[in-house]
Structures are given as structure tokens and as C-alpha cells.
Write a protein that holds these residues in place. Structure first.
Motif, short mmCIF file in Angstrom:
data_model
loop_
_atom_site.label_atom_id
_atom_site.label_comp_id
_atom_site.label_asym_id
_atom_site.label_seq_id
_atom_site.Cartn_x
_atom_site.Cartn_y
_atom_site.Cartn_z
N VAL A 5 11.98 -0.84 25.21
CA VAL A 5 10.95 -1.59 24.49
C VAL A 5 9.93 -2.17 25.47
O VAL A 5 8.71 -2.06 25.26
N SER A 6 10.42 -2.77 26.55
CA SER A 6 9.52 -3.36 27.54
C SER A 6 8.61 -2.32 28.17
O SER A 6 7.40 -2.52 28.33
N THR A 7 9.20 -1.17 28.49
CA THR A 7 8.43 -0.09 29.12
C THR A 7 7.34 0.42 28.19
O THR A 7 6.17 0.55 28.58
N ASN A 8 7.71 0.72 26.95
CA ASN A 8 6.73 1.26 26.01
C ASN A 8 5.66 0.22 25.66
O ASN A 8 4.49 0.56 25.47
N PHE A 9 6.08 -1.02 25.54
CA PHE A 9 5.12 -2.10 25.28
C PHE A 9 4.08 -2.14 26.40
O PHE A 9 2.88 -2.24 26.16
N ALA A 10 4.57 -2.06 27.63
CA ALA A 10 3.68 -2.12 28.79
C ALA A 10 2.73 -0.93 28.82
O ALA A 10 1.51 -1.08 29.02
N TYR A 11 3.27 0.28 28.62
CA TYR A 11 2.44 1.47 28.71
C TYR A 11 1.37 1.52 27.62
O TYR A 11 0.24 1.96 27.85
N ILE A 63 14.73 5.23 38.65
CA ILE A 63 13.90 4.60 37.62
C ILE A 63 13.47 3.20 38.03
O ILE A 63 12.30 2.82 37.89
N THR A 64 14.42 2.43 38.55
CA THR A 64 14.13 1.05 38.95
C THR A 64 13.04 1.00 40.02
O THR A 64 12.07 0.23 39.91
N ILE A 65 13.18 1.82 41.06
CA ILE A 65 12.18 1.82 42.14
C ILE A 65 10.82 2.26 41.61
O ILE A 65 9.79 1.68 41.96
N SER A 66 10.82 3.28 40.76
CA SER A 66 9.57 3.77 40.19
C SER A 66 8.83 2.68 39.44
O SER A 66 7.62 2.49 39.61
N GLN A 67 9.54 1.94 38.60
CA GLN A 67 8.88 0.93 37.78
C GLN A 67 8.39 -0.25 38.62
O GLN A 67 7.34 -0.82 38.33
N ILE A 68 9.10 -0.60 39.66
CA ILE A 68 8.64 -1.68 40.53
C ILE A 68 7.38 -1.28 41.28
O ILE A 68 6.42 -2.06 41.40
N TYR A 156 -3.25 -6.27 32.41
CA TYR A 156 -2.58 -5.69 33.58
C TYR A 156 -1.48 -6.60 34.12
O TYR A 156 -0.41 -6.11 34.53
N ALA A 157 -1.72 -7.88 34.12
CA ALA A 157 -0.71 -8.82 34.64
C ALA A 157 0.56 -8.78 33.78
O ALA A 157 1.68 -8.72 34.31
N LEU A 158 0.40 -8.80 32.47
CA LEU A 158 1.56 -8.76 31.58
C LEU A 158 2.29 -7.43 31.71
O LEU A 158 3.53 -7.38 31.70
N LEU A 163 7.18 -4.28 33.40
CA LEU A 163 7.80 -3.18 34.14
C LEU A 163 8.85 -3.69 35.12
O LEU A 163 9.87 -3.04 35.34
N ILE A 164 8.62 -4.83 35.72
CA ILE A 164 9.63 -5.42 36.60
C ILE A 164 10.88 -5.78 35.80
O ILE A 164 12.01 -5.53 36.23
N ILE A 165 10.67 -6.36 34.61
CA ILE A 165 11.81 -6.68 33.74
C ILE A 165 12.58 -5.41 33.37
O ILE A 165 13.81 -5.37 33.42
N SER A 166 11.85 -4.37 32.99
CA SER A 166 12.48 -3.12 32.59
C SER A 166 13.29 -2.51 33.72
O SER A 166 14.44 -2.08 33.52
N GLY A 167 12.72 -2.48 34.92
CA GLY A 167 13.43 -1.91 36.07
C GLY A 167 14.70 -2.68 36.38
O GLY A 167 15.74 -2.09 36.72
N THR A 168 14.64 -3.99 36.26
CA THR A 168 15.82 -4.82 36.51
C THR A 168 16.92 -4.54 35.50
O THR A 168 18.10 -4.41 35.85
N LEU A 169 16.54 -4.40 34.23
CA LEU A 169 17.53 -4.13 33.18
C LEU A 169 18.16 -2.75 33.33
O LEU A 169 19.36 -2.58 33.14
N ILE A 170 17.35 -1.75 33.69
CA ILE A 170 17.87 -0.39 33.88
C ILE A 170 18.95 -0.38 34.96
O ILE A 170 19.97 0.30 34.85
#
Length: 392
Positions: A5-11, A63-68, A156-158, A163-170
Motif C-alpha cells: 500500500v505504501s509503495t503504490n501510494f507513493a508511486y 527490494i529494501t535497498i532499492s526503495q531506500i 516528493y517529500a511524502l 518508500l523508506i517505510i515500505s523498505g523497512t517493512l519488507i
């Protein structure tokens, strides 16, 4: 689920912001197309390599590194927009680097779900993930449009934070043991093994190539900033609403499929869904009504998610785990070609023939592709139910 959800929301938020900011900078359909091209090129040249990596190493970590890394470059966009030094050239360059980092996310992300759920629930899980993802896709564009009215920096800030939240959860997900291909040395043969596998499976080849060519011609969503600004005249918030329409259709349809998964005639249903995708694109192309345009995009999203769920289920269930990264990388090249290169095609066509003719021809092209694929891949028409390979 929260990560997706976080990833898609961001994109979705950043897609609205990028499209609107580029059009504000250039007022050019061609440059809107270039945004799609610079997002597509890294995927084209890196996906096979990334697919091999995701079969050999920890998919969660990739995935985590990519999103960060993506969040870092998006933060640069936020600073540039805040300080006013963003030009169309620097804008394209930063988007390119974001796309490079994003290309490392796709294959392992697509390969992860079969490591989490069992074969018998995979179709339902796939539809459920589409449902919760589309919920974010509905809200994301509208929020992106609203925040953009206060400046691109907010969007962009949000996005970077999400994405940082998403990477951490993954990184915290517990998965089944990954069947790695470490025993297979990296070589040209192993790098292109995904292509060889797909060529040997006509159903898989037909399914993912249908998406490639059908959506390539039907990429009218790339022209939404022009429709919102020049044809429907509804502004950046209206653009967010239009962006949300396909997601709303996809959400309701994916929720229905999660409750009542497809069990019979899945091949025929997939072809029918893509035909409706083309028809709805043509209706949107000629519409001058906000309501009609919204409804056309709603049907477009609903029909697209049917095709996506069927195609992804066919591909994942017929691919052994040690091959999923490489097969997913090829699939993503096809998807990227249909989406990002499709946006470039729409931008170029619109600059040559006009916005409405370009979108109309795109929808017609989608329908022609479906009819042709029904002749080239008759085996898909005869697929009645989902069946897994022995290597699931």
C-alpha cells in the motif's frame, strides 16, 4: 500488505507530480513522452541482470535497498523543487536515476508472493494484493493532486518517506525458504534463461506479449495532463481524480476476484478483458465530459486488473521458484515497454496527430492486437483453469 500500500501510494502520487511538473515546465506532449522513455530504458537494460540477482540472493534485501535509494533521489527532487533549480533536463536526469533504482525492485517484488503463500491460495492472494494496492492507487493520485497545489516539494517529500517505510517493512517479512540458483554460475546462458523458458511455454509467452502490445498502443493515461489542462479544463486536482478512476475500477474488480476467484475459461476471459480495455480507451479519447471520461477510465481499470490477475497467476504458477526472478525480469521488460514506452509512443503520436486522434488510434490498436493474438496463441483460449508447475 502495508508495504505494498505504501509503495503504490507513493508511486501514484509521484506520477501525478512528475507529469504535471513536466507539463508546467515544457507545455509539450513530447516531453511527457520522454518521461516515460527515461523510466523505461533502465528497466530494459537492467532487468535481466536484476532477475538473475533476485534468483541468487535475498529478494527482501534487494527490494529494501532499492526503495531506500529511490527515496534519496526523490528527496533530491523535493529539494530542487523547493529551491527552484529544477529544469527539464535535470528533471529527466533525476527521474532516470530513480528509474535505475526502481528497476532493482521489480523482479524480486514479483517473485516474493509465491514465497509467502501456498499454491492453492495464490490466485486469491494475487487478487487480494491487487485490491489493497488499488486502494492506495485510488487515494494516491487525488492526494498527489491536492498536495501539488501547495508545491511539488510536498508530494516528493511524502513519497520519499513512504518508500523508506515500505523498505523497512519488507525487510521484516518472514518467507518460505527461497530456492536459489546459486549452484548455477552466472553466464550469458543463465542471464537469458528467463527468455529461453518463456519461449518454451507458449501460454506464458502469449500472455505477457499480449500485455506488451495491447497496452503499448492503449497508453492514453500518459496524455491525462493534457486532457485535464486543455480539453476537460479541470486542473491538477482534476488530474488526480482522473488518475484515480482506473484505480477505483481496479479496486472493485480485484476485491470481487479476491472473494470469487476465477475458476473456468480464464484464457477467454483475459482476451475479453483486454478488448474492453481498448474500447474504454476509445471512449475516453473522444469524451469531452468529465463524467464520461471518469466512467471510461473506471472501466479501463476494471478490465485491466482482470487481465493482470490472470496473467500474473499464469506466469507465477507455471514458473519454478529458482527461475521466478529471471522470468519476472522478462515480464517486467514487457510491462515496462507497454507502460513507459507506451507513454512515449502516446506523447510522440499526440505531438504529430493531436491528443484525441492519438488516444483513439491507441484504443483501436489494442483491439486489433487482441484479435491477432487470439489467432497466434489459440492455446490461451483453451486455458480453462489455473495449474501450477511442479516447481512451485
Amino acid at each position: 500488505m502495508v508495504s505494498r500500500v505504501s509503495t503504490n501510494f507513493a508511486y501514484q502520487m509521484i506520477t501525478v507530480a512528475i507529469g504535471w511538473q513536466m507539463y508546467a515546465l515544457t507545455h509539450s506532449a513530447f516531453y511527457l513522452g520522454l518521461v516515460g522513455l527515461v523510466q523505461f530504458l533502465p528497466m530494459l537494460f537492467l532487468s535481466l541482470f536484476v532477475g538473475h540477482i533476485s534468483d541468487r540472493y535475498d529478494r527482501k534485501r534487494i527490494i529494501t535497498i532499492s526503495q531506500i535509494v529511490q527515496s534519496i533521489f526523490i528527496a533530491v527532487l523535493a529539494l530542487g523543487s523547493l529551491n527552484g533549480w529544477i529544469t527539464k533536463e535535470s528533471f529527466l536526469a533525476i527521474i532516470f536515476f530513480i528509474a535505475v533504482a526502481h528497476s532493482f525492485e521489480g523482479p524480486p517484488m514479483q517473485s516474493l508472493l509465491p514465497n509467502i503463500v501456498t499454491q492453492d491460495v495464490f490466485p486469491r492472494a494475487s487478487a487480494f494484493m491487487s485490491s489493497v494496492s488499488e486502494f492506495a492507487v485510488i487515494i494516491g493520485p487525488a492526494v498527489g493532486g491536492i498536495l501539488y497545489s501547495f508545491g511539488a516539494t510536498f508530494v516528493y517529500a511524502l513519497t520519499a518517506v513512504l518508500l523508506i517505510i515500505s523498505g523497512t517493512l519488507i525487510s521484516q517479512i518472514v518467507i518460505k525458504a527461497q530456492e536459489n540458483a546459486k549452484s548455477e554460475p552466472m553466464s550469458i546462458k543463465s542471464l537469458f534463461a528467463g527468455i529461453s523458458f518463456i519461449k518454451s511455454r507458449p501460454i506464458v509467452l502469449g500472455a505477457i506479449s499480449l500485455d506488451l502490445f495491447a497496452v503499448l498502443f492503449g497508453g492514453a493515461t500518459a496524455l491525462l495532463p493534457i486532457y485535464a489542462s486543455k480539453i476537460l479544463m479541470i486542473g491538477s486536482f482534476g488530474l488526480g481524480i482522473l488518475r484515480s478512476a482506473p484505480a477505483l475500477g481496479a479496486l472493485l474488480m480485484s476485491a470481487y476476484l479476491a472473494k470469487k476467484p476465477l475458476k473456468h475459461k480464464v484464457g477467454r476471459i483475459m482476451f475479453t478483458a483486454v478488448i474492453f480495455f481498448g474500447i474504454s480507451t476509445m471512449v475516453f479519447a473522444v469524451s469531452k465530459s468529465v463524467v464520461v471520461s471518469f466512467l471510461a477510465l473506471f472501466v479501463l481499470g476494471a478490465s485491466d486488473v482482470i487481465s493482470v490477475v490472470i496473467r500474473s497467476t499464469l506466469v507465477q504458477l507455471q514458473t519454478p521458484d529458482y527461475m521466478r526472478g529471471r522470468v519476472s525480469s522478462v515480464n517486467l521488460i514487457f510491462i515496462g515497454t507497454s507502460n513507459q514506452l507506451g507513454e512515449f509512443e502516446s506523447g510522440v503520436t499526440a505531438s504529430l496527430f493531436g491528443t484525441v486522434p492519438a488516444a483513439l488510434l491507441g484504443g483501436l490498436g489494442t483491439i486489433i492486437v487482441v484479435l491477432l493474438w487470439m489467432k497466434l496463441f489459440p492455446s490461451i483460449l483453451h486455458v480453462d483453469r489455473f495449474e501450477a508447475s511442479k516447481g512451485y
